[in-house]
Design a protein around this motif. Structure first.
Motif, mmCIF file in Angstrom:
data_model
loop_
_atom_site.group_PDB
_atom_site.id
_atom_site.type_symbol
_atom_site.label_atom_id
_atom_site.label_comp_id
_atom_site.label_asym_id
_atom_site.label_seq_id
_atom_site.Cartn_x
_atom_site.Cartn_y
_atom_site.Cartn_z
ATOM 1 N N CYS A 121 0.836 -1.218 0.000
ATOM 2 C CA CYS A 121 0.000 0.000 0.000
ATOM 3 C C CYS A 121 0.866 1.261 0.000
ATOM 4 O O CYS A 121 0.349 2.367 0.177
ATOM 5 C CB CYS A 121 -0.903 0.016 1.229
ATOM 6 S SG CYS A 121 -1.907 -1.468 1.413
ATOM 7 N N VAL A 133 -8.251 -0.321 -1.692
ATOM 8 C CA VAL A 133 -7.045 0.244 -2.293
ATOM 9 C C VAL A 133 -6.990 -0.200 -3.746
ATOM 10 O O VAL A 133 -7.110 -1.395 -4.041
ATOM 11 C CB VAL A 133 -5.773 -0.230 -1.557
ATOM 12 C CG1 VAL A 133 -4.516 0.301 -2.243
ATOM 13 C CG2 VAL A 133 -5.808 0.208 -0.095
ATOM 14 N N ASP A 189 -3.461 7.617 5.184
ATOM 15 C CA ASP A 189 -4.070 6.517 5.935
ATOM 16 C C ASP A 189 -4.528 6.983 7.319
ATOM 17 O O ASP A 189 -5.575 6.562 7.808
ATOM 18 C CB ASP A 189 -3.086 5.343 6.019
ATOM 19 C CG ASP A 189 -2.729 4.838 4.620
ATOM 20 O OD1 ASP A 189 -3.589 4.975 3.710
ATOM 21 O OD2 ASP A 189 -1.609 4.347 4.407
ATOM 22 N N MET A 213 -7.025 -1.273 5.644
ATOM 23 C CA MET A 213 -7.162 -1.177 4.174
ATOM 24 C C MET A 213 -6.720 -2.477 3.517
ATOM 25 O O MET A 213 -5.907 -3.215 4.069
ATOM 26 C CB MET A 213 -6.326 -0.010 3.634
ATOM 27 C CG MET A 213 -4.864 -0.105 3.999
ATOM 28 S SD MET A 213 -3.984 1.414 3.608
ATOM 29 C CE MET A 213 -2.532 1.227 4.652
ATOM 30 N N ARG A 235 -7.209 5.370 -2.339
ATOM 31 C CA ARG A 235 -7.966 4.794 -1.231
ATOM 32 C C ARG A 235 -9.418 5.251 -1.299
ATOM 33 O O ARG A 235 -9.674 6.403 -1.676
ATOM 34 C CB ARG A 235 -7.410 5.277 0.117
ATOM 35 C CG ARG A 235 -6.237 4.463 0.652
ATOM 36 C CD ARG A 235 -4.928 4.945 0.146
ATOM 37 N NE ARG A 235 -3.827 4.497 0.981
ATOM 38 C CZ ARG A 235 -2.753 3.890 0.551
ATOM 39 N NH1 ARG A 235 -2.581 3.626 -0.730
ATOM 40 N NH2 ARG A 235 -1.792 3.550 1.385
#
Ligand code: PNW
Length: 455
Positions: free
Chosen positions: A61, A429, A70, A411, A436
């Motif tokens: 990610c 994702v 995030d 995620m 996102r």
């Protein structure tokens, strides 16, 4: 959507903490950036055929760069805590010795950014990414790895203990010891059967026990715990051989760790079953170290185990059964919310931990794509959360001291041997663009997190 209707009725104590969880290798990427050393997962994922989609966590990610994004998503959901792991080889590229300052600086930025948003960091020291340099010396088969882990724990506590109070030594020793050393499905990919699983488990537990006092010594006021993957285990039938097989499986997965940590003994029946043929060298003082008092127990729970007699992993000789009539996730994991209440009550009755956190719970789907409105309407996952969280609330009403709940996972990420094929995220994702997008389940979980405490 029946379970989602529960959301407005779920109640928790006012100080109850809702958060989300991740693990370094599954999200960070930055595989060889800024001086990070190689881990056993960097090495294992390069073996042909072991990861279903041939992928790895080289980029994942790209949380190493995108962590502000995030954290903003956690904030949007109203989460009060974040459980993440430190990459041991990012901090100590060779497993011990020289500290990688740039690796430490990344975790400084992450921790400071979380605290600035009022999100409490819960740090896990080991979520499966052993430095490859230590694997070369035998990894979890080598007692020296226990001392190396304790040193690493002390260094991490000294670096971050001024800001982090919640410390977890290991994530799921059962999973990484057995899937990595008995079955060969996870790194380091050793298929050594029960002998491998038990040897790795003993050393992992010893590493935990040696680390506990080191963390306390370096981080004033630290609360220290361990996360176990625990499942209530039920025999498939009332035939004597199935009852015995279920007891063996429960012994290998649950009691081996719980008895050692909370009572300083290994279960007699398992010592008898393993015998000299399968047991590693266990020194007299090991169990004393392993049973160092802890402040909390972390429980990861996804399902229950229904077991009958079979031929898997002799002398455990069991087979997992999928009871007919239940719903299953695409991984074949049974959706059984009562399992989480049952394991909480069982552990509390038998071991009386000072406090408990659910450190993981959640479900996988097949790959998801946004609909024409750009939304991911994952009703199944939202239902799963509502159903399981309601059962955690019920355990608390019955007196189990559960202090917090972490959704697995923030995620979509690298799901180990399943690569990117089994998303568990509250956030979708897009691995092409790193975009996102909060899913419906993330909206629902956020509502529970914001509204249920103190209702
Ligand atoms: C956990 N089982 O692993 C891990 O802590 C996470 O890193 C992982 O992504 C998550 O659960 C989902 O799999 C498990 O076979 C692996 O029961 C296997 C099992 C349970 C947990």
């Amino acid at each position: 959507a029946a379970l989602i209707d529960l959301v407005g009725e779920i109640r928790f104590p006012r100080d109850f903490i809702f958060g989300s969880a991740t693990a370094a290798y599954q999200i960070e990427g930055a595989m060889a950036l800024d001086g990070k050393g190689e881990s056993i997962w960097d090495r294992f994922t390069r073996r042909p055929g072991v990861i279903v989609d041939g992928s790895n966590g080289d980029l994942a990610c790209d949380h190493y760069h995108l962590y502000p994004r995030d954290i903003a998503l956690m904030k949007e959901m109203g989460l009060r805590a974040y459980r993440f792991s430190l990459s041991w080889p990012r901090l100590l590229p060779q497993g011990s010795g020289r500290l990688n300052q740039k690796g430490a600086a990344f975790y400084d930025r992450l921790i400071d950014s979380l605290l600035a948003e009022g999100i409490e960091p819960f740090v896990t020291l080991y979520h499966w990414d052993l430095p490859q340099a230590l694997q070369e010396k035998g990894g979890w088969y080598n007692r020296d790895t226990c001392m190396r882990f304790a040193d690493y724990a002390a260094q991490a506590a000294a670096l971050f203990g001024d800001r982090v109070t919640k410390w977890t030594t290991l994530n799921e020793p059962w999973t990484f010891c057995w899937f990595g050393h008995a079955l060969g499905e996870d790194a380091p990919g050793l298929a050594d059967g029960v002998k491998g699983g038990v040897a790795a488990s003993h050393h992992a537990l010893l590493a935990h026990g040696l680390a506990v006092p080191m963390i306390r010594a370096e981080a004033r006021g630290a609360e220290v715990g361990i996360t176990l993957d625990l499942n209530v285990t039920e025999p498939a039938t009332d035939r004597e051989e199935d009852i015995a097989a279920a007891a063996r499986f429960d012994g290998a997965q649950n009691r081996w760790y719980l008895e050692a940590i909370f009572r300083g003994v290994y279960p007699e029946d398992m010592l008898d079953l393993y015998g000299e043929r399968y047991l590693p060298r266990i020194e007299a003082e090991d169990l004393k170290a392993i049973s160092a008092p802890i402040d909390f127990l972390g429980i990861n729970n996804y399902r229950r185990s229904v077991i009958k007699a079979g031929v898997d992993l002799p002398p455990l000789n069991f087979e997992r059964v999928s009871p007919p009539g239940s719903d299953y996730t695409p991984l074949g994991w049974e959706i059984w919310p009562q399992a989480i209440e049952d394991i909480l009550i069982e552990v509390n009755d038998k071991y009386k931990p000072a406090s408990i956190y659910i450190t993981e719970n959640g479900m996988a789907t097949t790959q998801e794509t946004p609909d024409e409105r750009g939304r991911i309407e994952d009703f199944g996952r939202a239902d799963y959360y509502a159903g399981y969280i309601a059962k955690v609330a019920s355990a608390i009403e019955k007196g189990v001291p559960v202090k917090g709940y972490f959704a697995w996972t923030l995620m979509d990420n690298f799901e180990w041997a399943l690569g990117y094929t089994a998303p568990f995220g509250l956030v979708h994702v897009d691995f092409e663009t790193q975009e996102r997008r909060l899913k419906l389940s993330g909206e629902i979980f956020g509502r529970i997190a914001r509204e249920a405490p103190g209702r």
